[in-house]
Design an enzyme around this catalytic site. Structure first.
Site, PDB file in Angstrom:
ATOM      1  N   PRO A   9       0.795  -1.231   0.000  1.00 56.52           N
ATOM      2  CA  PRO A   9       0.000   0.000   0.000  1.00 56.52           C
ATOM      3  C   PRO A   9       0.830   1.284   0.000  1.00 56.52           C
ATOM      4  CG  PRO A   9      -0.122  -1.108   2.132  1.00 56.52           C
ATOM      5  CD  PRO A   9       0.523  -2.067   1.173  1.00 56.52           C
ATOM      6  N   ASN A  10       0.342   2.213  -0.783  1.00 55.13           N
ATOM      7  CA  ASN A  10       0.877   3.580  -0.883  1.00 55.13           C
ATOM      8  C   ASN A  10       2.204   3.687  -1.626  1.00 55.13           C
ATOM      9  OD1 ASN A  10      -1.281   4.886   0.579  1.00 55.13           O
ATOM     10  ND2 ASN A  10      -0.497   3.804   2.376  1.00 55.13           N
ATOM     11  N   TYR A  22      10.745   9.348   1.330  1.00 55.63           N
ATOM     12  CA  TYR A  22      10.795   8.338   0.267  1.00 55.63           C
ATOM     13  C   TYR A  22      11.417   8.848  -1.042  1.00 55.63           C
ATOM     14  CZ  TYR A  22       7.706   5.980   3.538  1.00 55.63           C
ATOM     15  OH  TYR A  22       7.190   5.405   4.671  1.00 55.63           O
ATOM     16  N   ALA A  77       2.918  -0.556   4.940  1.00 52.81           N
ATOM     17  CA  ALA A  77       2.419  -0.589   6.322  1.00 52.81           C
ATOM     18  C   ALA A  77       1.986  -1.984   6.770  1.00 52.81           C
ATOM     19  CB  ALA A  77       1.261   0.395   6.458  1.00 52.81           C
ATOM     20  N   HIS A  80       3.940  -4.108   9.354  1.00 55.62           N
ATOM     21  CA  HIS A  80       3.813  -3.941  10.806  1.00 55.62           C
ATOM     22  C   HIS A  80       2.523  -4.528  11.371  1.00 55.62           C
ATOM     23  CE1 HIS A  80       6.965  -1.281   9.582  1.00 55.62           C
ATOM     24  NE2 HIS A  80       6.133  -0.446   8.995  1.00 55.62           N
ATOM     25  N   ASP A  87       2.158 -15.579   6.777  1.00 57.70           N
ATOM     26  CA  ASP A  87       1.729 -16.963   6.513  1.00 57.70           C
ATOM     27  C   ASP A  87       1.814 -17.305   5.028  1.00 57.70           C
ATOM     28  OD1 ASP A  87       1.293 -17.388   9.181  1.00 57.70           O
ATOM     29  OD2 ASP A  87      -0.888 -17.232   9.089  1.00 57.70           O
ATOM     30  N   GLU A  98      12.700  -8.990   2.262  1.00 59.02           N
ATOM     31  CA  GLU A  98      11.888  -7.836   2.681  1.00 59.02           C
ATOM     32  C   GLU A  98      12.691  -6.553   2.417  1.00 59.02           C
ATOM     33  OE1 GLU A  98      11.763  -7.737   6.945  1.00 59.02           O
ATOM     34  OE2 GLU A  98      10.281  -6.114   7.027  1.00 59.02           O
ATOM     35  N   HIS A 100      12.642  -2.172   2.589  1.00 61.82           N
ATOM     36  CA  HIS A 100      12.049  -0.876   2.956  1.00 61.82           C
ATOM     37  C   HIS A 100      12.930   0.234   2.417  1.00 61.82           C
ATOM     38  CE1 HIS A 100       9.186  -2.938   5.385  1.00 61.82           C
ATOM     39  NE2 HIS A 100      10.179  -3.630   5.911  1.00 61.82           N
ATOM     40  N   ARG A 107      12.707   4.974  12.823  1.00 60.72           N
ATOM     41  CA  ARG A 107      11.506   5.819  12.742  1.00 60.72           C
ATOM     42  C   ARG A 107      10.593   5.542  13.942  1.00 60.72           C
ATOM     43  NH1 ARG A 107       9.041   5.335   6.931  1.00 60.72           N
ATOM     44  NH2 ARG A 107       7.752   7.018   7.779  1.00 60.72           N
ATOM     45  N   ARG A 111       7.063   0.920  13.714  1.00 60.91           N
ATOM     46  CA  ARG A 111       7.680   0.453  12.461  1.00 60.91           C
ATOM     47  C   ARG A 111       8.808  -0.551  12.719  1.00 60.91           C
ATOM     48  NH1 ARG A 111       5.294   3.848   8.514  1.00 60.91           N
ATOM     49  NH2 ARG A 111       4.776   5.844   9.478  1.00 60.91           N
TER      50      ARG A 111
HETATM   51  C1  DQA Z   1       8.045   1.408   4.012  1.00 60.40           C
HETATM   52  C2  DQA Z   1       8.069   1.683   5.523  1.00 60.40           C
HETATM   53  C3  DQA Z   1       6.724   1.423   6.138  1.00 60.40           C
HETATM   54  O1  DQA Z   1       6.771   1.683   7.531  1.00 60.40           O
HETATM   55  C4  DQA Z   1       5.678   2.314   5.508  1.00 60.40           C
HETATM   56  O2  DQA Z   1       4.401   2.038   6.055  1.00 60.40           O
HETATM   57  C5  DQA Z   1       5.664   2.246   4.038  1.00 60.40           C
HETATM   58  C6  DQA Z   1       6.936   2.177   3.323  1.00 60.40           C
HETATM   59  C7  DQA Z   1       9.379   1.773   3.333  1.00 60.40           C
HETATM   60  O3  DQA Z   1       9.545   1.409   2.183  1.00 60.40           O
HETATM   61  O4  DQA Z   1      10.224   2.445   3.931  1.00 60.40           O
HETATM   62  O5  DQA Z   1       4.622   2.308   3.405  1.00 60.40           O
HETATM   63  O6  DQA Z   1       7.841   0.015   3.814  1.00 60.40           O
END
Ligand code: DQA
Length: 148
Positions: A9-10, A22, A77, A80, A87, A98, A100, A107, A111
């Site tokens: 998301p986002n 970002y 997000a 978290h 799963d 993973e 980020h 942060r 997080r």
């Molecule tokens: C993120 C970090 C997450 O805490 C956040 O909710 C994001 C982006 C990152 O790429 O730094 O949406 O995954």
């Protein structure tokens, strides 16, 4: 080697959302950069982005049936909060890294928790867009010497 790069998301809002955290480059620029590097690295990459947890689970499950060799995932997000994503990665047994963009450990307190982390072979955090390339390299290194 076929690698699936999943963004949660986002992350489609890159370039617009919190550029101080970002950066100013867009999601399309991220994809373009990864595509270019993957040619150099000699791997195939596919991309998926969704704002919906269940769709992300579906995509991870589909990767199993499509014989994807490695997954790079920035769960946004859902990192978290989501036991379902944890799963799903456990279920498919596909090596997963993973990622980020920001350094999640420096942060907000919330997080620092990552559910998916325990199912991943590695975590790359705080390396900006380059973190996705680091993750692909880790998947390549992980697959070296394995026959399938
Ligand atoms: C993120 C970090 C997450 O805490 C956040 O909710 C994001 C982006 C990152 O790429 O730094 O949406 O995954």
């Amino acid at each position: 080697m076929k690698i699936l790069v999943i963004n949660g998301p986002n992350l489609n809002m890159l370039g617009i959302r919190e550029p101080d955290i970002y950066g100013s480059r867009t999601y399309d620029e991220l994809i373009g950069m990864i595509r270019e590097k993957s040619v150099e690295l000699g791997v195939g990459v596919e991309f998926y982005q969704s704002n919906h947890e269940g769709d992300l689970v579906d995509k991870i499950q589909e990767a199993y049936f499509r014989k994807i060799d490695g997954i790079v995932i920035n769960p946004g997000a859902y990192t978290h909060t989501s036991v379902a994503l944890l799963d799903a990665v456990k279920a498919v047994m596909i090596p997963t890294v993973e990622v980020h963009i920001s350094d999640v450990d420096s942060r907000d307190e919330f997080r620092k928790t990552s559910y998916i982390r325990q199912a991943c072979i590695a975590t790359v955090s705080g390396r900006g867009f380059d973190g996705y390339i680091d993750a692909i390299r880790l998947l390549i290194d992980n697959s070296d010497g394995k026959d399938d």
